[in-house]
Scaffold this motif. Structure first.
Motif, PDB file in Angstrom:
ATOM      1  N   PRO A 107      37.361  25.139  39.447  1.00 30.27           N
ATOM      2  CA  PRO A 107      37.880  26.342  38.794  1.00 30.27           C
ATOM      3  C   PRO A 107      39.198  26.109  38.071  1.00 30.27           C
ATOM      4  N   GLY A 108      39.370  26.816  36.972  1.00 25.25           N
ATOM      5  CA  GLY A 108      40.634  26.842  36.250  1.00 25.25           C
ATOM      6  C   GLY A 108      40.979  28.309  36.059  1.00 25.25           C
ATOM      7  N   LEU A 109      41.037  28.761  34.822  1.00 20.48           N
ATOM      8  CA  LEU A 109      41.203  30.186  34.586  1.00 20.48           C
ATOM      9  C   LEU A 109      39.945  30.954  34.975  1.00 20.48           C
ATOM     10  N   ALA A 110      38.825  30.279  34.984  1.00 19.13           N
ATOM     11  CA  ALA A 110      37.596  30.856  35.532  1.00 19.13           C
ATOM     12  C   ALA A 110      37.559  30.567  37.027  1.00 19.13           C
ATOM     13  N   ARG A 111      37.463  31.613  37.832  1.00 17.74           N
ATOM     14  CA  ARG A 111      37.447  31.403  39.282  1.00 17.74           C
ATOM     15  C   ARG A 111      36.058  31.027  39.785  1.00 17.74           C
ATOM     16  N   SER A 112      35.031  31.389  39.026  1.00 23.51           N
ATOM     17  CA  SER A 112      33.667  31.028  39.387  1.00 23.51           C
ATOM     18  C   SER A 112      32.794  31.138  38.152  1.00 23.51           C
ATOM     19  N   TRP A 113      31.597  30.587  38.229  1.00 21.73           N
ATOM     20  CA  TRP A 113      30.667  30.654  37.104  1.00 21.73           C
ATOM     21  C   TRP A 113      29.247  30.414  37.586  1.00 21.73           C
ATOM     22  N   THR A 114      28.307  30.902  36.793  1.00 23.52           N
ATOM     23  CA  THR A 114      26.894  30.641  37.049  1.00 23.52           C
ATOM     24  C   THR A 114      26.309  29.973  35.824  1.00 23.52           C
ATOM     25  N   LEU A 115      25.331  29.124  36.052  1.00 21.47           N
ATOM     26  CA  LEU A 115      24.730  28.347  34.983  1.00 21.47           C
ATOM     27  C   LEU A 115      23.216  28.459  35.082  1.00 21.47           C
ATOM     28  N   SER A 116      22.578  28.717  33.964  1.00 21.37           N
ATOM     29  CA  SER A 116      21.125  28.815  33.958  1.00 21.37           C
ATOM     30  C   SER A 116      20.504  27.461  34.269  1.00 21.37           C
ATOM     31  N   GLU A 117      19.231  27.484  34.640  1.00 20.82           N
ATOM     32  CA  GLU A 117      18.547  26.257  35.042  1.00 20.82           C
ATOM     33  C   GLU A 117      18.553  25.207  33.942  1.00 20.82           C
ATOM     34  N   ASP A 118      18.447  25.654  32.675  1.00 23.91           N
ATOM     35  CA  ASP A 118      18.442  24.692  31.573  1.00 23.91           C
ATOM     36  C   ASP A 118      19.837  24.309  31.102  1.00 23.91           C
ATOM     37  N   GLY A 119      20.853  24.910  31.711  1.00 27.12           N
ATOM     38  CA  GLY A 119      22.235  24.564  31.382  1.00 27.12           C
ATOM     39  C   GLY A 119      22.747  25.170  30.090  1.00 27.12           C
ATOM     40  N   LEU A 120      22.012  26.105  29.502  1.00 22.03           N
ATOM     41  CA  LEU A 120      22.379  26.644  28.182  1.00 22.03           C
ATOM     42  C   LEU A 120      23.011  28.031  28.241  1.00 22.03           C
ATOM     43  N   GLN A 121      23.010  28.663  29.408  1.00 19.85           N
ATOM     44  CA  GLN A 121      23.637  29.964  29.578  1.00 19.85           C
ATOM     45  C   GLN A 121      24.664  29.866  30.700  1.00 19.85           C
ATOM     46  N   ALA A 122      25.930  30.084  30.372  1.00 22.13           N
ATOM     47  CA  ALA A 122      26.999  29.999  31.369  1.00 22.13           C
ATOM     48  C   ALA A 122      27.789  31.296  31.376  1.00 22.13           C
ATOM     49  N   VAL A 123      27.937  31.889  32.546  1.00 22.24           N
ATOM     50  CA  VAL A 123      28.679  33.145  32.690  1.00 22.24           C
ATOM     51  C   VAL A 123      29.886  32.875  33.584  1.00 22.24           C
ATOM     52  N   ILE A 174      28.483  25.324  20.850  1.00 23.17           N
ATOM     53  CA  ILE A 174      28.419  26.755  21.156  1.00 23.17           C
ATOM     54  C   ILE A 174      27.565  27.517  20.152  1.00 23.17           C
ATOM     55  N   ASP A 175      26.621  28.285  20.683  1.00 17.87           N
ATOM     56  CA  ASP A 175      25.811  29.181  19.857  1.00 17.87           C
ATOM     57  C   ASP A 175      26.523  30.521  19.708  1.00 17.87           C
ATOM     58  N   SER A 176      26.889  31.139  20.832  1.00 19.41           N
ATOM     59  CA  SER A 176      27.568  32.434  20.796  1.00 19.41           C
ATOM     60  C   SER A 176      28.365  32.653  22.067  1.00 19.41           C
ATOM     61  N   ILE A 177      29.328  33.578  21.983  1.00 18.42           N
ATOM     62  CA  ILE A 177      30.149  33.947  23.137  1.00 18.42           C
ATOM     63  C   ILE A 177      30.143  35.460  23.247  1.00 18.42           C
ATOM     64  N   ALA A 186      30.395  35.274  28.652  1.00 17.81           N
ATOM     65  CA  ALA A 186      29.169  34.477  28.708  1.00 17.81           C
ATOM     66  C   ALA A 186      29.067  33.570  27.483  1.00 17.81           C
ATOM     67  N   PHE A 187      28.752  32.329  27.714  1.00 18.19           N
ATOM     68  CA  PHE A 187      28.566  31.340  26.652  1.00 18.19           C
ATOM     69  C   PHE A 187      27.082  31.010  26.518  1.00 18.19           C
ATOM     70  N   LYS A 188      26.569  31.060  25.311  1.00 16.85           N
ATOM     71  CA  LYS A 188      25.235  30.548  25.017  1.00 16.85           C
ATOM     72  C   LYS A 188      25.428  29.216  24.309  1.00 16.85           C
ATOM     73  N   LEU A 189      24.941  28.153  24.916  1.00 15.15           N
ATOM     74  CA  LEU A 189      25.187  26.805  24.423  1.00 15.15           C
ATOM     75  C   LEU A 189      23.959  26.237  23.706  1.00 15.15           C
ATOM     76  N   LYS A 190      24.214  25.295  22.824  1.00 15.67           N
ATOM     77  CA  LYS A 190      23.131  24.611  22.127  1.00 15.67           C
ATOM     78  C   LYS A 190      22.619  23.411  22.928  1.00 15.67           C
ATOM     79  N   TYR A 191      23.481  22.901  23.807  1.00 11.24           N
ATOM     80  CA  TYR A 191      23.071  21.859  24.737  1.00 11.24           C
ATOM     81  C   TYR A 191      24.022  21.884  25.927  1.00 11.24           C
ATOM     82  N   PRO A 192      23.607  21.399  27.087  1.00  6.93           N
ATOM     83  CA  PRO A 192      24.477  21.445  28.272  1.00  6.93           C
ATOM     84  C   PRO A 192      25.758  20.652  28.049  1.00  6.93           C
TER      85      PRO A 192
END
Length: 268
Positions: A107-123, A174-177, A186-192
């Motif tokens: 953790p940094g400024l983010a105290r926690s996060w979740t990642l989709s199975e394909d690694g392309l969605q991070a919250v 990055i695709d979108s934030i 939430a970050f939508k990524l183009k690759y993990p």
């Protein structure tokens, strides 16, 4: 006034999806072990030829470090040299940190996060109550602004000159934030590739908008030290009294500009 908090280096949690492929790539980043690097700087452990141990100046504890010339910028979007990064490591915090061994995310400024199975969605869930050095509150919108300004030419805080050192990287990553609420982004990524987020210190959007290009010489971040002044031969940082992990034991860190190696030896 609300109590400001920042990253707590004692935390060891990491989000899901920190697999072996990420670990292998993360191990190559120059930002691995940010807390360790900070401790090394603050303890003056041979990062430079000139490293004056902390000493009292007018009752204050001051550490003087040599810097091989002036940083080209203290804007994380524009900085490219090791000498700039050494200052930024004390001024700023990133969303995530890479562990000391480079094998996991912390953790940094983010105290926690979740990642989709394909690694392309991070919250990311942000730490509550964090303030920038200028008093601006850290929120999800500030995080989005910090990334978008570096690679989206239509963003109001985007500037082409000097160049953005991570523009190509972020464009490809990055695709979108999306801002979901004040403390969720939430970050939508183009690759993990979450480890890349450890390379970007989050700056005050208020200071960025107010100062424009001058932000590079008078920045505001969230780190344990805040910018005080930039003189002809030195940069002076002072302790951030509101840092969530605790006020630094040093009152000041002075980066003395000594461009030539011979001058460093002469100054000892």
């Amino acid at each position: 006034s609300s109590k400001a908090t920042g990253p707590r280096s004692s935390s060891k949690r990491s989000g899901s999806g920190t697999g072996s492929s990420l670990a292998a790539t993360a191990a190559t980043t120059s930002r691995a072990g940010r807390p360790r690097i900070r401790r090394a700087i603050l303890l003056a452990t041979a990062l430079t030829v000139l490293a004056v141990p902390p000493h009292a100046v007018g009752g204050e504890k001051v550490l003087v470090q040599a810097l091989e010339g002036q940083p080209e910028s203290l804007d994380t979007a524009k900085a490219s040299s090791e000498r700039a990064n050494r200052v930024l490591w004390l001024l700023g915090d990133a969303l995530l940190n890479i562990s000391k061994d480079g094998k996991s995310l912390e953790p940094g400024l983010a105290r926690s996060w979740t990642l989709s199975e394909d690694g392309l969605q991070a919250v990311f869930s942000l730490r509550p109550g964090v303030t920038f050095h200028d008093g601006t509150i850290l929120n999800a919108r500030a995080v989005r602004e910090n990334f978008d300004r570096q690679f989206r030419p239509n963003h109001p805080l985007y500037s082409k000159e000097p160049g953005n050192t991570k523009e190509q990287l972020l464009t490809q990553l990055i695709d979108s934030i999306e801002v979901r609420d004040d403390l969720t982004v939430a970050f939508k990524l183009k690759y993990p590739g979450l480890h890349y987020l450890s390379q970007i210190e989050i700056a005050s959007p208020t200071a960025l908008a107010k100062l424009g290009k001058e932000f590079a010489r008078a920045p505001a971040y969230t780190g344990p030290f805040r910018f005080d002044r930039w003189e002809k031969d030195r940069l002076v940082l002072v302790a951030n009294d509101r840092y969530g992990a605790g006020r630094p034991k040093l009152d000041q860190v002075v980066f003395q500009f000594i461009p030539e190696a011979a001058a460093e030896f002469a100054a000892i």
